[in-house]
Design a protein around this motif. Sequence first.
Motif, PDB file in Angstrom:
ATOM      1  N   GLU A 111      33.720   6.457 -92.164  1.00  0.00           N
ATOM      2  CA  GLU A 111      33.903   5.443 -93.207  1.00  0.00           C
ATOM      3  C   GLU A 111      33.524   4.051 -92.710  1.00  0.00           C
ATOM      4  N   ARG A 112      33.916   3.739 -91.478  1.00  0.00           N
ATOM      5  CA  ARG A 112      33.633   2.415 -90.914  1.00  0.00           C
ATOM      6  C   ARG A 112      32.436   2.433 -89.965  1.00  0.00           C
ATOM      7  N   GLN A 113      31.757   3.578 -89.868  1.00  0.00           N
ATOM      8  CA  GLN A 113      30.548   3.699 -89.045  1.00  0.00           C
ATOM      9  C   GLN A 113      30.796   3.315 -87.586  1.00  0.00           C
ATOM     10  N   ARG A 114      31.816   3.933 -86.969  1.00  0.00           N
ATOM     11  CA  ARG A 114      32.120   3.638 -85.581  1.00  0.00           C
ATOM     12  C   ARG A 114      32.672   4.870 -84.891  1.00  0.00           C
ATOM     13  N   VAL A 115      32.640   4.830 -83.572  1.00  0.00           N
ATOM     14  CA  VAL A 115      33.148   5.932 -82.769  1.00  0.00           C
ATOM     15  C   VAL A 115      33.970   5.351 -81.619  1.00  0.00           C
ATOM     16  N   PHE A 116      35.108   5.974 -81.359  1.00  0.00           N
ATOM     17  CA  PHE A 116      35.988   5.610 -80.250  1.00  0.00           C
ATOM     18  C   PHE A 116      35.835   6.676 -79.168  1.00  0.00           C
ATOM     19  N   PHE A 117      35.821   6.256 -77.913  1.00  0.00           N
ATOM     20  CA  PHE A 117      35.720   7.225 -76.827  1.00  0.00           C
ATOM     21  C   PHE A 117      36.296   6.625 -75.551  1.00  0.00           C
ATOM     22  N   LEU A 118      36.687   7.515 -74.626  1.00  0.00           N
ATOM     23  CA  LEU A 118      37.154   7.102 -73.313  1.00  0.00           C
ATOM     24  C   LEU A 118      35.986   7.169 -72.341  1.00  0.00           C
ATOM     25  N   GLY A 119      35.933   6.215 -71.432  1.00  0.00           N
ATOM     26  CA  GLY A 119      34.872   6.216 -70.444  1.00  0.00           C
ATOM     27  C   GLY A 119      35.197   5.312 -69.275  1.00  0.00           C
ATOM     28  N   ALA A 120      34.290   5.298 -68.320  1.00  0.00           N
ATOM     29  CA  ALA A 120      34.462   4.514 -67.094  1.00  0.00           C
ATOM     30  C   ALA A 120      33.259   3.604 -66.898  1.00  0.00           C
ATOM     31  N   LYS A 121      32.996   2.736 -67.867  1.00  0.00           N
ATOM     32  CA  LYS A 121      31.832   1.856 -67.807  1.00  0.00           C
ATOM     33  C   LYS A 121      32.028   0.717 -66.813  1.00  0.00           C
ATOM     34  N   ASP A 122      33.180   0.093 -66.844  1.00  0.00           N
ATOM     35  CA  ASP A 122      33.416  -1.106 -66.035  1.00  0.00           C
ATOM     36  C   ASP A 122      33.589  -0.798 -64.551  1.00  0.00           C
ATOM     37  N   THR A 123      34.218   0.298 -64.250  1.00  0.00           N
ATOM     38  CA  THR A 123      34.426   0.739 -62.870  1.00  0.00           C
ATOM     39  C   THR A 123      34.711   2.241 -62.905  1.00  0.00           C
ATOM     40  N   PRO A 124      34.217   2.996 -61.935  1.00  0.00           N
ATOM     41  CA  PRO A 124      34.437   4.445 -61.949  1.00  0.00           C
ATOM     42  C   PRO A 124      35.890   4.848 -61.693  1.00  0.00           C
ATOM     43  N   THR A 125      36.729   3.904 -61.279  1.00  0.00           N
ATOM     44  CA  THR A 125      38.123   4.237 -60.983  1.00  0.00           C
ATOM     45  C   THR A 125      39.079   3.965 -62.144  1.00  0.00           C
ATOM     46  N   GLU A 126      38.560   3.421 -63.249  1.00  0.00           N
ATOM     47  CA  GLU A 126      39.405   3.124 -64.406  1.00  0.00           C
ATOM     48  C   GLU A 126      38.821   3.746 -65.659  1.00  0.00           C
ATOM     49  N   GLN A 127      39.678   4.377 -66.440  1.00  0.00           N
ATOM     50  CA  GLN A 127      39.240   4.926 -67.720  1.00  0.00           C
ATOM     51  C   GLN A 127      39.756   4.019 -68.843  1.00  0.00           C
ATOM     52  N   HIS A 128      38.842   3.673 -69.780  1.00  0.00           N
ATOM     53  CA  HIS A 128      39.171   2.751 -70.856  1.00  0.00           C
ATOM     54  C   HIS A 128      38.763   3.323 -72.207  1.00  0.00           C
ATOM     55  N   LEU A 129      39.361   2.752 -73.266  1.00  0.00           N
ATOM     56  CA  LEU A 129      38.963   3.083 -74.631  1.00  0.00           C
ATOM     57  C   LEU A 129      37.858   2.128 -75.041  1.00  0.00           C
ATOM     58  N   TYR A 130      36.757   2.699 -75.550  1.00  0.00           N
ATOM     59  CA  TYR A 130      35.610   1.914 -75.998  1.00  0.00           C
ATOM     60  C   TYR A 130      35.328   2.201 -77.466  1.00  0.00           C
ATOM     61  N   LEU A 131      34.608   1.277 -78.068  1.00  0.00           N
ATOM     62  CA  LEU A 131      34.202   1.390 -79.464  1.00  0.00           C
ATOM     63  C   LEU A 131      32.703   1.120 -79.553  1.00  0.00           C
ATOM     64  N   ALA A 132      31.982   1.994 -80.261  1.00  0.00           N
ATOM     65  CA  ALA A 132      30.538   1.808 -80.467  1.00  0.00           C
ATOM     66  C   ALA A 132      30.230   1.990 -81.948  1.00  0.00           C
ATOM     67  N   SER A 133      29.155   1.397 -82.376  1.00  0.00           N
ATOM     68  CA  SER A 133      28.740   1.484 -83.774  1.00  0.00           C
ATOM     69  C   SER A 133      27.880   2.719 -84.009  1.00  0.00           C
ATOM     70  N   LEU A 134      28.074   3.327 -85.176  1.00  0.00           N
ATOM     71  CA  LEU A 134      27.227   4.428 -85.622  1.00  0.00           C
ATOM     72  C   LEU A 134      26.176   3.959 -86.616  1.00  0.00           C
ATOM     73  N   ALA A 135      26.216   2.692 -86.978  1.00  0.00           N
ATOM     74  CA  ALA A 135      25.308   2.164 -87.994  1.00  0.00           C
ATOM     75  C   ALA A 135      23.860   2.309 -87.546  1.00  0.00           C
ATOM     76  N   GLU A 136      23.025   2.658 -88.476  1.00  0.00           N
ATOM     77  CA  GLU A 136      21.607   2.807 -88.185  1.00  0.00           C
ATOM     78  C   GLU A 136      21.052   1.493 -87.656  1.00  0.00           C
ATOM     79  N   GLY A 137      20.308   1.575 -86.583  1.00  0.00           N
ATOM     80  CA  GLY A 137      19.727   0.383 -85.986  1.00  0.00           C
ATOM     81  C   GLY A 137      20.642  -0.370 -85.049  1.00  0.00           C
TER      82      GLY A 137
END
Length: 116
Positions: A27-53
């Motif tokens: 509905e809001r064209q987004r996805v939530f996921f856990l990942g380790a982008k900032d540092t491999p020793t920490e897991q965080h909640l991230y938000l990304a857009s599903l909107a085209e483009g």
Amino acid sequence: YDGNSSMRPLTTGEWEIDGNFLEVDMERQRVFFLGAKDTPTEQHLYLASLAEGSDPTTIHRLTPPSFNHRVTLCVDRSLFVSIHSSLSSPFACTVHRISDPMPPTATDSFPAPEVS
């Protein structure tokens, strides 16, 4: 996957995403996921857009840094609970509200939601 049999990346870079936690909000064209982008020793909640483009380099960390997080989203995705700890801090449980920005369009950058 956009429903038209085409796939595109939601993120970029060399970092891990936890495949066990993924919440899609069509509905809001987004996805939530856990990942380790900032540092491999920490897991965080991230938000990304599903909107085209939308730009796969534009993702937003919703959890505070310096902790390893396990999260649960509420059904309407307006709140999440984080159980988090670090080497110097014992386990704690916090509730965070996710403000709902306007959904991004193909020409807009994805606005960072406010988390309180």
